[in-house]
Scaffold this active site. Structure first.
Site, mmCIF file in Angstrom:
data_model
loop_
_atom_site.group_PDB
_atom_site.id
_atom_site.type_symbol
_atom_site.label_atom_id
_atom_site.label_comp_id
_atom_site.label_asym_id
_atom_site.label_seq_id
_atom_site.Cartn_x
_atom_site.Cartn_y
_atom_site.Cartn_z
ATOM 1 N N THR A 10 -4.174 3.586 -4.271
ATOM 2 C CA THR A 10 -4.541 2.226 -3.873
ATOM 3 C C THR A 10 -3.284 1.510 -3.400
ATOM 4 O O THR A 10 -2.292 1.449 -4.130
ATOM 5 C CB THR A 10 -5.136 1.454 -5.057
ATOM 6 O OG1 THR A 10 -6.301 2.128 -5.501
ATOM 7 C CG2 THR A 10 -5.499 0.050 -4.643
ATOM 8 N N LEU A 11 -3.317 1.012 -2.181
ATOM 9 C CA LEU A 11 -2.154 0.319 -1.637
ATOM 10 C C LEU A 11 -2.379 -1.181 -1.532
ATOM 11 O O LEU A 11 -1.500 -1.975 -1.815
ATOM 12 C CB LEU A 11 -1.817 0.878 -0.246
ATOM 13 C CG LEU A 11 -1.448 2.359 -0.243
ATOM 14 C CD1 LEU A 11 -1.392 2.885 1.186
ATOM 15 C CD2 LEU A 11 -0.121 2.587 -0.938
#
Lengths: 232, 284
Positions: A10-11
């Site tokens: 997850t960025l």
């Protein structure tokens, strides 16, 4: 960090929920949030339930990435299912669920693959009220009133002034509505569709969504630039 | 039980539908020295007879604290018991770490039983040769469980395992109806009396038994030798005098003078005998 393919960490969040506000009151816990799911600056989804009951004793409210909240709901479903399968009269209370979630959130943070949420966990078990929060970096604490996101800045000062032990249900709801109204006026990702939930020893009640009355006729808003520096 | 052609493997059934290796494992429990447990609504007491190999050696540890709210007494292969205690401690601490809450005894006991069952269904394993009396507290009150090598577990109001446990069981069967409402002190007293029954004639001293208690507001702990000796003195004297319920301190003082014979054997009582005699005419 390298155990998961780079493209799968997850960025940044995509569909997000805004603040959750919750308080302890005489009979248990009250939790409120709006039903909006923003897609960046677009207020895209307007019926997202961001407060859910968990097991017999707890409520969870989430702000942040909605898909991660759905994943958390699956983890909790499994947890509660296993707990029920023991069939032995013992059950996980809000404190246990909160701690479990703290472990999950912190562990994900350590792997650089967080669940991008701020969670509020509240409930009542054996007469004991519990209200806590945990966020995507694993920070967790308990208090008599909790808020996430902008709620921390807008709602909690109100709660610090006006919350007291033994609020009645009506007083509690009024207090939460006051907080949600301020958030509606000042948080750009808020929508006017509020969901309130209640948790007492008897169980959880999810109230139907409603809208807050707002007032836009304040004279200061009519000519907002009158008297401002550099205006004419 | 005699040797037969179906008792070599734990994975071989006999024609009568028995697993002899499992039954032999239960025999191992009966060879161990006695362990006794009893519970009231709010407390559980564990007691065991300590056998030492010789006068030169120390006693085997048979009671283990598993967590603040759980303890276990074992009978049989103490090495197996130690390993299982370590497993139980591990489970408790892991649960506490995740949920910040004590592991309910009932769940620990099921996990233990499932672990024992595995050993009854693998050809490369053997059953654990130890019986465990698990004492613990949870939300629903005080509990006492017995875990067998077979993988079965039962909940008890009171129970005894190990050699000469039948004598203790007989005593417990007579008294168990009162246990639920018993006070902590009465429960310990009954545990000591049951232990004495298992000794069958041998003198009950704090050096041959160990007592442990867990209760509401009282974390699991093993009572120290002195305390145990004092408790023994209290009720031993009452029994010998056959008097009605005596207040512990008053009775001890009164009787220490007259009962020099029994006082001499009991190490801990020496203190009592000396201290309050002063100018006692009984000092011969």
């Amino acid at each position: 960090m390298d155990s998961i393919a780079e493209s799968q960490r997850t960025l940044y969040p995509y569909v997000t929920g805004s603040s959750v506000v919750a308080i302890k009151y005489k009979d248990g816990i009250l939790m409120a949030s709006d039903m909006g799911g923003s897609y960046g600056s677009t207020l895209r989804y307007k019926s997202v339930e961001r407060v859910k009951p968990i097991g017999k004793h707890s409520l969870i409210g989430a702000s942040g990435e909605i898909s991660d909240f759905q994943e958390i709901q699956r983890y909790l479903d499994e947890l509660i299912l296993t707990d029920n399968m023991w069939d032995d009269g013992n059950s996980l209370g809000p404190k246990e669920v909160h701690n479990y979630l703290t472990r999950v959130m912190y562990n994900r943070r350590n792997k650089f693959n967080p669940l991008w949420n701020s969670l509020v966990l509240g409930g009542v078990k054996n007469g004991q009220k519990y209200l806590g929060t945990v966020n995507m970096i694993g920070i967790n604490y308990e208090d008599d009133h909790i808020a996430t996101g902008l709620g921390n800045h807008l709602a909690r000062p109100i709660l610090r002034d006006e919350w007291h032990e033994n609020l009645s249900f009506e007083e509690g709801v009024k207090l939460l509505e006051k907080c949600m109204r301020v958030l509606l006026y000042r948080d750009r990702s808020a929508v006017n569709k509020i969901q309130i939930a209640k948790m007492t020893e008897e169980g959880a009640t999810m109230f139907p969504p409603f809208s807050l009355k707002t007032y836009w006729e304040f004279s200061a808003f009519k000519n907002p630039t009158v008297g401002a520096e550099g205006s004419w | 039980m005699f040797r037969n052609q179906y008792d070599t493997d734990v994975t071989t059934w006999s024609p009568a539908g028995r697993l002899f290796q499992v039954e032999y494992a239960m025999e191992a429990v009966k060879q161990g020295s006695a362990a006794i447990g009893l519970r009231s609504k709010t407390h559980v007491v564990l007691a065991c007879v300590n056998k030492a190999n010789s006068e030169l050696s120390s006693h085997q540890k048979k009671i283990f604290k598993v967590d603040d709210h759980i303890g276990v007494a074992i009978a049989g292969l103490t090495a197996d018991g130690r390993v299982l205690s370590r497993y139980m401690r591990s489970e408790c601490i892991n649960y506490n770490y995740t949920y910040e809450s004590p592991l309910p005894v009932g769940r620990l006991v099921v996990q233990l039983a499932d672990k024992a069952q595995v050993c009854t269904q693998r050809s490369w394993k053997r059953p654990y040769g130890v019986g465990l009396l698990v004492a613990g507290l949870d939300e629903s009150g005080a509990h006492l469980y017995y875990n067998c090598p077979s993988g079965n577990y039962f909940e008890y109001q009171a129970f005894a395992i190990g050699s000469r446990s039948q004598a203790a069981k007989t005593y417990l069967e007579r008294k168990f109806n009162n246990f639920t409402a018993s006070s902590r002190e009465d429960l310990i007293k009954d545990a000591l009396i049951a232990t004495r029954e298992s000794l069958q004639g041998e003198k009950l001293r704090s050096s041959v038994c160990t007592i442990a208690v867990v209760g509401v507001g009282e974390p699991f702990h093993i009572l120290d030798q002195e305390t145990v000796q004092q408790l023994i003195d209290t009720f031993e004297i009452v029994r010998e005098e056959e008097t009605a319920p005596a207040e512990p301190e008053a009775a001890a003082e009164q009787d220490a003078a007259t009962d020099q014979a029994s006082g001499a054997d009991q190490g801990g009582a020496g203190n009592q005998g000396g201290a309050d005699q002063g100018g006692s005419p009984m000092d011969i």
